[in-house]
Design a protein around this motif. Structure first.
Motif, PDB file in Angstrom:
ATOM      1  N   LYS A  73       0.836  -1.210   0.000  1.00 20.87           N
ATOM      2  CA  LYS A  73       0.000   0.000   0.000  1.00 20.87           C
ATOM      3  C   LYS A  73       0.869   1.258   0.000  1.00 20.87           C
ATOM      4  O   LYS A  73       0.621   2.205  -0.759  1.00 20.87           O
ATOM      5  N   ASP A  82      -3.294   6.331  -6.638  1.00 23.24           N
ATOM      6  CA  ASP A  82      -4.377   6.228  -5.666  1.00 23.24           C
ATOM      7  C   ASP A  82      -5.324   5.062  -5.940  1.00 23.24           C
ATOM      8  O   ASP A  82      -6.067   4.660  -5.052  1.00 23.24           O
ATOM      9  N   ARG A  83      -5.336   4.512  -7.156  1.00 23.29           N
ATOM     10  CA  ARG A  83      -6.093   3.288  -7.473  1.00 23.29           C
ATOM     11  C   ARG A  83      -5.257   2.456  -8.426  1.00 23.29           C
ATOM     12  O   ARG A  83      -4.566   2.996  -9.287  1.00 23.29           O
ATOM     13  N   PHE A  84      -5.339   1.148  -8.251  1.00 25.47           N
ATOM     14  CA  PHE A  84      -4.507   0.278  -9.082  1.00 25.47           C
ATOM     15  C   PHE A  84      -5.137  -1.101  -9.198  1.00 25.47           C
ATOM     16  O   PHE A  84      -5.959  -1.500  -8.377  1.00 25.47           O
ATOM     17  N   ASP A  85      -4.716  -1.800 -10.244  1.00 23.78           N
ATOM     18  CA  ASP A  85      -5.033  -3.219 -10.380  1.00 23.78           C
ATOM     19  C   ASP A  85      -3.940  -3.952  -9.624  1.00 23.78           C
ATOM     20  O   ASP A  85      -2.786  -3.525  -9.595  1.00 23.78           O
ATOM     21  N   SER A 103      -8.274  -2.416   2.176  1.00 21.87           N
ATOM     22  CA  SER A 103      -8.266  -1.121   1.465  1.00 21.87           C
ATOM     23  C   SER A 103      -8.971  -1.243   0.121  1.00 21.87           C
ATOM     24  O   SER A 103      -8.366  -1.011  -0.932  1.00 21.87           O
ATOM     25  N   ASP A 105     -10.922   0.605  -1.402  1.00 24.28           N
ATOM     26  CA  ASP A 105     -10.965   1.853  -2.161  1.00 24.28           C
ATOM     27  C   ASP A 105      -9.745   2.032  -3.056  1.00 24.28           C
ATOM     28  O   ASP A 105      -9.789   2.791  -4.022  1.00 24.28           O
ATOM     29  N   LEU A 106      -8.645   1.328  -2.780  1.00 25.35           N
ATOM     30  CA  LEU A 106      -7.421   1.443  -3.570  1.00 25.35           C
ATOM     31  C   LEU A 106      -7.364   0.463  -4.729  1.00 25.35           C
ATOM     32  O   LEU A 106      -6.726   0.725  -5.749  1.00 25.35           O
ATOM     33  N   VAL A 107      -7.999  -0.691  -4.560  1.00 25.20           N
ATOM     34  CA  VAL A 107      -7.828  -1.801  -5.501  1.00 25.20           C
ATOM     35  C   VAL A 107      -8.964  -1.801  -6.523  1.00 25.20           C
ATOM     36  O   VAL A 107     -10.111  -2.057  -6.194  1.00 25.20           O
ATOM     37  N   ARG A 108      -8.591  -1.524  -7.767  1.00 24.83           N
ATOM     38  CA  ARG A 108      -9.553  -1.490  -8.862  1.00 24.83           C
ATOM     39  C   ARG A 108      -9.962  -2.910  -9.261  1.00 24.83           C
ATOM     40  O   ARG A 108     -11.118  -3.180  -9.515  1.00 24.83           O
ATOM     41  N   SER A 109      -8.981  -3.810  -9.326  1.00 22.42           N
ATOM     42  CA  SER A 109      -9.258  -5.216  -9.621  1.00 22.42           C
ATOM     43  C   SER A 109      -8.185  -6.061  -8.948  1.00 22.42           C
ATOM     44  O   SER A 109      -7.104  -5.567  -8.628  1.00 22.42           O
TER      45      SER A 109
END
Length: 189
Positions: A73, A82-85, A103, A105-109
């Motif tokens: 993180k 701020d967002r990631f796969d 978390s 809110d951080l993980v897109r996929s």
């Protein structure tokens, strides 16, 4: 970058939407092979050496999934993402699951490969105990078992005997053996 008691080494490749790669036990960036370069054509690829691996240094204290997930993180934050796969392999899958759960809110996929969700399951516990025994007594055998248990039969067969032996011989002097020994016990908790 500093996270808790560790100086965490990480690398950035390419540009575009971010993807974070989390290695398995004993793995270095070479573990991802051509994946980093290929993804880097259209993505910002973030890879790291969490405590006990590669170029990361720390105080040698015990490890837990929460601590390792926090390192992932914080590396993403240091990379100004701020967002990631998130992609995790083996132990990296367990770390990735922990991070996604704490978390979201951080993980897109989330993609997990050869992962496990509970290291205390009897079969995995036996496997981890064997890994630790071999780690202490026969490191080349440990690496062979790691290849057999962490990669698909098709992939290992495709490599061939000579390539496997070359990989093992090249890896033995590079490994952070003391750090690797700290990876598996926490996964059993």
């Amino acid at each position: 970058m500093n996270v808790d008691d560790a100086r965490v080494a990480y690398r950035l490749h390419g540009q575009g939407p971010a993807v974070v790669l989390v290695n398995g036990t004993a793995a270095l960036d070479t573990h991802w092979g051509p994946v980093v370069a290929e993804l880097g054509k259209q993505r910002t690829v973030i890879s790291l050496d969490y405590s006990g691996s590669g170029d990361t240094t720390n105080d040698g204290n015990s490890l837990c999934l929460q601590k390792l997930a926090r390192q992932v993180k914080e590396v993403a934050a240091a990379a100004d993402v701020d967002r990631f796969d998130l992609v995790g392999h083996s132990l990296g899958a367990a770390i990735a699951i922990e991070l996604a759960a704490t978390s979201p809110d951080l993980v897109r996929s989330l993609i997990v490969v050869a992962g496990f969700s509970w290291g205390a399951e009897a079969r995995l516990k036996l496997q981890f105990e064997l890994w630790l025994d071999l780690l202490r007594t026969n490191r080349e055998a440990f690496l062979k078992l790691l290849l057999l248990s962490g990669l698909t039969p098709t992939f290992v067969s495709m490599l061939g005997t000579s390539a496997i032996q070359d990989m093992i011989k090249a890896y033995v002097p590079l490994a952070n053996w003391e750090g690797i020994a700290r990876h598996e016990p926490h996964a059993r908790n």
